[in-house]
Structures are given as structure tokens and as C-alpha cells.
Design a protein around this motif. Structure first.
Motif, PDB file in Angstrom:
ATOM      1  N   VAL A 117       0.851  -1.190   0.000  1.00 50.55           N
ATOM      2  CA  VAL A 117       0.000   0.000   0.000  1.00 50.55           C
ATOM      3  C   VAL A 117       0.888   1.241   0.000  1.00 50.55           C
ATOM      4  O   VAL A 117       1.620   1.488   0.951  1.00 50.55           O
ATOM      5  N   GLY A 118       0.817   2.007  -1.079  1.00 53.38           N
ATOM      6  CA  GLY A 118       1.559   3.254  -1.169  1.00 53.38           C
ATOM      7  C   GLY A 118       0.630   4.442  -1.019  1.00 53.38           C
ATOM      8  O   GLY A 118      -0.533   4.302  -0.635  1.00 53.38           O
ATOM      9  N   ARG A 119       1.130   5.600  -1.340  1.00 51.18           N
ATOM     10  CA  ARG A 119       0.352   6.829  -1.168  1.00 51.18           C
ATOM     11  C   ARG A 119      -0.913   6.826  -2.031  1.00 51.18           C
ATOM     12  O   ARG A 119      -1.985   7.224  -1.586  1.00 51.18           O
ATOM     13  N   LYS A 120      -0.778   6.366  -3.293  1.00 53.09           N
ATOM     14  CA  LYS A 120      -1.942   6.365  -4.177  1.00 53.09           C
ATOM     15  C   LYS A 120      -3.044   5.459  -3.633  1.00 53.09           C
ATOM     16  O   LYS A 120      -4.220   5.846  -3.585  1.00 53.09           O
ATOM     17  N   THR A 121      -2.677   4.246  -3.223  1.00 53.43           N
ATOM     18  CA  THR A 121      -3.663   3.317  -2.668  1.00 53.43           C
ATOM     19  C   THR A 121      -4.303   3.890  -1.410  1.00 53.43           C
ATOM     20  O   THR A 121      -5.523   3.817  -1.227  1.00 53.43           O
ATOM     21  N   ALA A 122      -3.479   4.470  -0.544  1.00 57.76           N
ATOM     22  CA  ALA A 122      -4.011   5.081   0.672  1.00 57.76           C
ATOM     23  C   ALA A 122      -4.997   6.186   0.341  1.00 57.76           C
ATOM     24  O   ALA A 122      -6.062   6.305   0.975  1.00 57.76           O
ATOM     25  N   ASN A 123      -4.692   7.000  -0.662  1.00 52.24           N
ATOM     26  CA  ASN A 123      -5.591   8.074  -1.052  1.00 52.24           C
ATOM     27  C   ASN A 123      -6.928   7.538  -1.564  1.00 52.24           C
ATOM     28  O   ASN A 123      -7.984   8.104  -1.266  1.00 52.24           O
ATOM     29  N   VAL A 124      -6.877   6.465  -2.340  1.00 50.41           N
ATOM     30  CA  VAL A 124      -8.122   5.861  -2.835  1.00 50.41           C
ATOM     31  C   VAL A 124      -8.967   5.364  -1.667  1.00 50.41           C
ATOM     32  O   VAL A 124     -10.178   5.627  -1.599  1.00 50.41           O
ATOM     33  N   VAL A 125      -8.359   4.656  -0.750  1.00 45.56           N
ATOM     34  CA  VAL A 125      -9.099   4.099   0.393  1.00 45.56           C
ATOM     35  C   VAL A 125      -9.674   5.213   1.263  1.00 45.56           C
ATOM     36  O   VAL A 125     -10.843   5.162   1.671  1.00 45.56           O
ATOM     37  N   LEU A 126      -8.876   6.233   1.527  1.00 44.66           N
ATOM     38  CA  LEU A 126      -9.358   7.350   2.338  1.00 44.66           C
ATOM     39  C   LEU A 126     -10.536   8.048   1.680  1.00 44.66           C
ATOM     40  O   LEU A 126     -11.502   8.443   2.348  1.00 44.66           O
ATOM     41  N   ASN A 127     -10.477   8.185   0.364  1.00 46.43           N
ATOM     42  CA  ASN A 127     -11.542   8.866  -0.355  1.00 46.43           C
ATOM     43  C   ASN A 127     -12.795   8.013  -0.473  1.00 46.43           C
ATOM     44  O   ASN A 127     -13.901   8.433  -0.104  1.00 46.43           O
ATOM     45  N   VAL A 128     -12.639   6.803  -0.969  1.00 51.23           N
ATOM     46  CA  VAL A 128     -13.790   5.959  -1.288  1.00 51.23           C
ATOM     47  C   VAL A 128     -14.433   5.364  -0.035  1.00 51.23           C
ATOM     48  O   VAL A 128     -15.658   5.334   0.105  1.00 51.23           O
ATOM     49  N   ALA A 129     -13.608   4.892   0.878  1.00 50.54           N
ATOM     50  CA  ALA A 129     -14.136   4.225   2.071  1.00 50.54           C
ATOM     51  C   ALA A 129     -14.521   5.200   3.178  1.00 50.54           C
ATOM     52  O   ALA A 129     -15.460   4.940   3.945  1.00 50.54           O
ATOM     53  N   PHE A 130     -13.792   6.337   3.257  1.00 45.70           N
ATOM     54  CA  PHE A 130     -13.980   7.220   4.407  1.00 45.70           C
ATOM     55  C   PHE A 130     -14.389   8.650   4.040  1.00 45.70           C
ATOM     56  O   PHE A 130     -14.539   9.490   4.930  1.00 45.70           O
ATOM     57  N   GLY A 131     -14.543   8.925   2.744  1.00 48.74           N
ATOM     58  CA  GLY A 131     -15.033  10.238   2.337  1.00 48.74           C
ATOM     59  C   GLY A 131     -14.046  11.369   2.492  1.00 48.74           C
ATOM     60  O   GLY A 131     -14.445  12.539   2.589  1.00 48.74           O
ATOM     61  N   ALA A 132     -12.755  11.071   2.511  1.00 51.02           N
ATOM     62  CA  ALA A 132     -11.739  12.120   2.617  1.00 51.02           C
ATOM     63  C   ALA A 132     -11.520  12.778   1.258  1.00 51.02           C
ATOM     64  O   ALA A 132     -11.668  12.148   0.212  1.00 51.02           O
ATOM     65  N   GLU A 133     -11.174  14.050   1.278  1.00 58.25           N
ATOM     66  CA  GLU A 133     -10.938  14.797   0.039  1.00 58.25           C
ATOM     67  C   GLU A 133      -9.483  14.612  -0.384  1.00 58.25           C
ATOM     68  O   GLU A 133      -8.639  15.485  -0.189  1.00 58.25           O
ATOM     69  N   THR A 134      -9.194  13.450  -0.942  1.00 61.28           N
ATOM     70  CA  THR A 134      -7.836  13.121  -1.363  1.00 61.28           C
ATOM     71  C   THR A 134      -7.770  12.993  -2.876  1.00 61.28           C
ATOM     72  O   THR A 134      -8.792  12.840  -3.550  1.00 61.28           O
ATOM     73  N   PHE A 135      -6.554  13.016  -3.397  1.00 63.24           N
ATOM     74  CA  PHE A 135      -6.324  12.973  -4.834  1.00 63.24           C
ATOM     75  C   PHE A 135      -5.345  11.841  -5.134  1.00 63.24           C
ATOM     76  O   PHE A 135      -4.144  11.976  -4.899  1.00 63.24           O
ATOM     77  N   ALA A 136      -5.867  10.736  -5.614  1.00 61.93           N
ATOM     78  CA  ALA A 136      -5.048   9.561  -5.902  1.00 61.93           C
ATOM     79  C   ALA A 136      -4.506   9.678  -7.324  1.00 61.93           C
ATOM     80  O   ALA A 136      -5.221   9.418  -8.292  1.00 61.93           O
ATOM     81  N   VAL A 137      -3.261  10.067  -7.450  1.00 66.79           N
ATOM     82  CA  VAL A 137      -2.685  10.356  -8.762  1.00 66.79           C
ATOM     83  C   VAL A 137      -2.125   9.084  -9.397  1.00 66.79           C
ATOM     84  O   VAL A 137      -1.066   8.592  -9.015  1.00 66.79           O
ATOM     85  N   ASP A 138      -2.876   8.563 -10.365  1.00 65.57           N
ATOM     86  CA  ASP A 138      -2.394   7.433 -11.160  1.00 65.57           C
ATOM     87  C   ASP A 138      -1.890   7.973 -12.494  1.00 65.57           C
ATOM     88  O   ASP A 138      -1.746   9.186 -12.674  1.00 65.57           O
ATOM     89  N   THR A 139      -1.623   7.095 -13.453  1.00 66.07           N
ATOM     90  CA  THR A 139      -1.095   7.555 -14.742  1.00 66.07           C
ATOM     91  C   THR A 139      -2.093   8.445 -15.473  1.00 66.07           C
ATOM     92  O   THR A 139      -1.701   9.374 -16.177  1.00 66.07           O
ATOM     93  N   HIS A 140      -3.391   8.159 -15.316  1.00 63.19           N
ATOM     94  CA  HIS A 140      -4.411   8.961 -15.985  1.00 63.19           C
ATOM     95  C   HIS A 140      -4.436  10.384 -15.433  1.00 63.19           C
ATOM     96  O   HIS A 140      -4.446  11.361 -16.190  1.00 63.19           O
ATOM     97  N   ILE A 141      -4.482  10.513 -14.114  1.00 62.53           N
ATOM     98  CA  ILE A 141      -4.530  11.843 -13.512  1.00 62.53           C
ATOM     99  C   ILE A 141      -3.231  12.598 -13.760  1.00 62.53           C
ATOM    100  O   ILE A 141      -3.245  13.810 -14.013  1.00 62.53           O
ATOM    101  N   PHE A 142      -2.117  11.904 -13.703  1.00 57.06           N
ATOM    102  CA  PHE A 142      -0.830  12.544 -13.989  1.00 57.06           C
ATOM    103  C   PHE A 142      -0.842  13.142 -15.393  1.00 57.06           C
ATOM    104  O   PHE A 142      -0.423  14.283 -15.609  1.00 57.06           O
ATOM    105  N   ARG A 143      -1.356  12.372 -16.342  1.00 51.81           N
ATOM    106  CA  ARG A 143      -1.419  12.841 -17.730  1.00 51.81           C
ATOM    107  C   ARG A 143      -2.396  14.006 -17.876  1.00 51.81           C
ATOM    108  O   ARG A 143      -2.062  15.032 -18.484  1.00 51.81           O
ATOM    109  N   VAL A 144      -3.591  13.869 -17.344  1.00 51.67           N
ATOM    110  CA  VAL A 144      -4.611  14.907 -17.484  1.00 51.67           C
ATOM    111  C   VAL A 144      -4.170  16.197 -16.799  1.00 51.67           C
ATOM    112  O   VAL A 144      -4.344  17.293 -17.337  1.00 51.67           O
ATOM    113  N   GLY A 145      -3.592  16.075 -15.599  1.00 49.90           N
ATOM    114  CA  GLY A 145      -3.133  17.262 -14.892  1.00 49.90           C
ATOM    115  C   GLY A 145      -2.099  18.036 -15.684  1.00 49.90           C
ATOM    116  O   GLY A 145      -2.158  19.276 -15.778  1.00 49.90           O
TER     117      GLY A 145
END
Length: 229
Positions: A117-145
Motif C-alpha cells: 500500500v503506497g500513497r496512491k492506494t491510501a488516497n483511494v481508500v481514504l476517499n472511497v471508504a472514508f469520504g476524505a478529500e484526497t487525490f489519488a494520482v495514477d497515470t491517468h490523472i498525472f497525464r490529465v493534470g
């Protein structure tokens, strides 16, 4: 991207998809952790195919440990790097049992201590499971940003921090899902589909990709003129 354009950017994506969700299938926070850990260098579709039967058998850390690593490997052997991922799933399950009574912690530091579990995975779990306002940057978000100018950076963390600073309410909770889905289905890596993009006029990417028929006509014209494609 100007602040007013950022608001317009998110507002258009939100109007098109008011309630975006992860495409990974899960039944509780634990299975979400496992699914996201398995999704590294794999597609959500491939992970979902492997985990449907797995999560019917093992949807808690205790059940996963009872299943054992060999049976786990049989379930996920179609996923890339499945041997390493199976070891991580068993190890993180054991840590959850030993240190958290089998409950997934709502804490970034504790999540990032889990094997696999790295930062990206932690961000997904915090956001999806716990409703935290996090930004899980994968290759798609890195590219779009970077491509749009919304959040440029040379590393995923740099893009994440810029997204965090640039994204206003009421868009923060769902922002990373809108960006992932936009990158996956519209702002594609090789050929962004600018002709059907809702935010093309706000995007810094140039030149914009023309519709397929126009692209074919341009290619044909170049060949007739003897120019390279």
C-alpha cells in the motif's frame, strides 16, 4: 489554468457525471484495500474478474489468512505480478489482524505501513471508504493534470499537491474520479479524443486532435501530396 476556468472545468465534468465511482468492485473497506493493491500495473476490468470469486470467499483479513497464499494465487493468477501481490495481501491481512483488530484504519500513515500500500492506494481508500478529500494520482490523472494545465508536475506527488491546492469546493470529494475517468475514456494517452471532450476549450493541449474522419482525410491528402504522415 485560471481559477475561473478550473471551476468551469470541474463543473462540466460534474454535470456529465454527478456521482462518479471507482470502477473497482469491492464489498467493504478491506476488499477495497485489496482491490486497489492488486490494481497496480493492471486494469480494473482484469482485477474485477479475479476478485469476484475471491471476495465471495474472503472478504475479511481473517478469512483471507484462512484461505492461504496458495489458494489466493489461484484466484489472482491472471493479474500481473500476482506472486508478489499475493504475498503483500497476506502480509497486510496479518498486519490488520495483529495491529488493528482486523479493521482498516482511517489514517494515512497506518495505511501506508501496510505491505503493498503506497500513497496512491491510501488516497483511494481514504476517499472511497472514508469520504476524505484526497487525490489519488495514477497515470491517468498525472497525464490529465499535465496535459490540460490543471496541475502540472514532474512527479505524482507534485501533481497531487497542485490538485489539492487548485481544486475548490464543491468538487474536491469526487475530483480524482472525474479526472481518472476523463483520462481513461477521453483524454487517452496516445490519442486524446479532443473532438468529444467537454473541456477542450479550457485545456492547454495543442494541437487539438480532430475527429477520426477528418484525421483520415488529412492523412489521405498528405499521401496525395507526397508528404509524410
Amino acid at each position: 489554468m485560471k481559477k475561473a476556468d478550473v471551476v468551469d472545468f470541474y463543473a462540466r465534468l460534474a454535470e456529465a457525471d454527478p456521482h462518479p465511482e471507482t470502477e473497482l468492485e469491492f464489498v467493504n473497506p478491506y476488499t477495497l484495500v485489496v482491490a486497489v493493491a492488486l490494481s497496480a500495473q493492471a486494469t480494473d476490468i482484469g482485477v474485477n474478474k479475479a476478485t469476484r470469486a475471491l471476495f465471495r470467499t474472503a472478504d475479511t483479513p481473517q478469512a483471507m489468512l484462512a484461505l492461504g497464499i496458495d489458494a489466493l494465487k489461484e484466484h489472482i493468477k491472471t493479474i500481473g505480478l500476482y506472486n508478489t501481490k499475493a504475498k503483500n495481501v497476506i502480509a497486510l491481512s496479518q498486519m490488520l489482524v495483529d495491529e488493528h483488530d482486523g479493521v482498516v484504519p482511517n489514517d494515512r500513515a497506518a495505511l501506508e505501513r501496510l505491505p503493498g500500500v503506497g500513497r496512491k492506494t491510501a488516497n483511494v481508500v481514504l476517499n472511497v471508504a472514508f469520504g476524505a478529500e484526497t487525490f489519488a494520482v495514477d497515470t491517468h490523472i498525472f497525464r490529465v493534470g499535465n496535459r490540460t494545465g490543471l496541475a502540472r508536475g514532474t512527479t505524482p506527488l507534485a501533481v497531487e499537491l497542485k490538485l489539492d491546492a487548485a481544486t475548490p469546493q464543491p468538487f474536491r470529494l469526487h475530483a480524482h474520479h472525474w479526472l481518472i475517468l476523463h483520462g481513461r475514456y477521453v483524454c487517452k494517452a496516445r490519442t486524446p479524443e479532443c473532438w468529444r471532450c467537454l473541456v477542450a476549450d479550457l485545456c492547454a493541449f495543442k494541437p487539438k486532435t480532430p475527429p477520426p474522419k477528418l484525421t483520415a482525410k488529412i492523412g489521405a491528402a498528405k499521401k496525395m501530396a507526397g508528404a509524410p504522415d
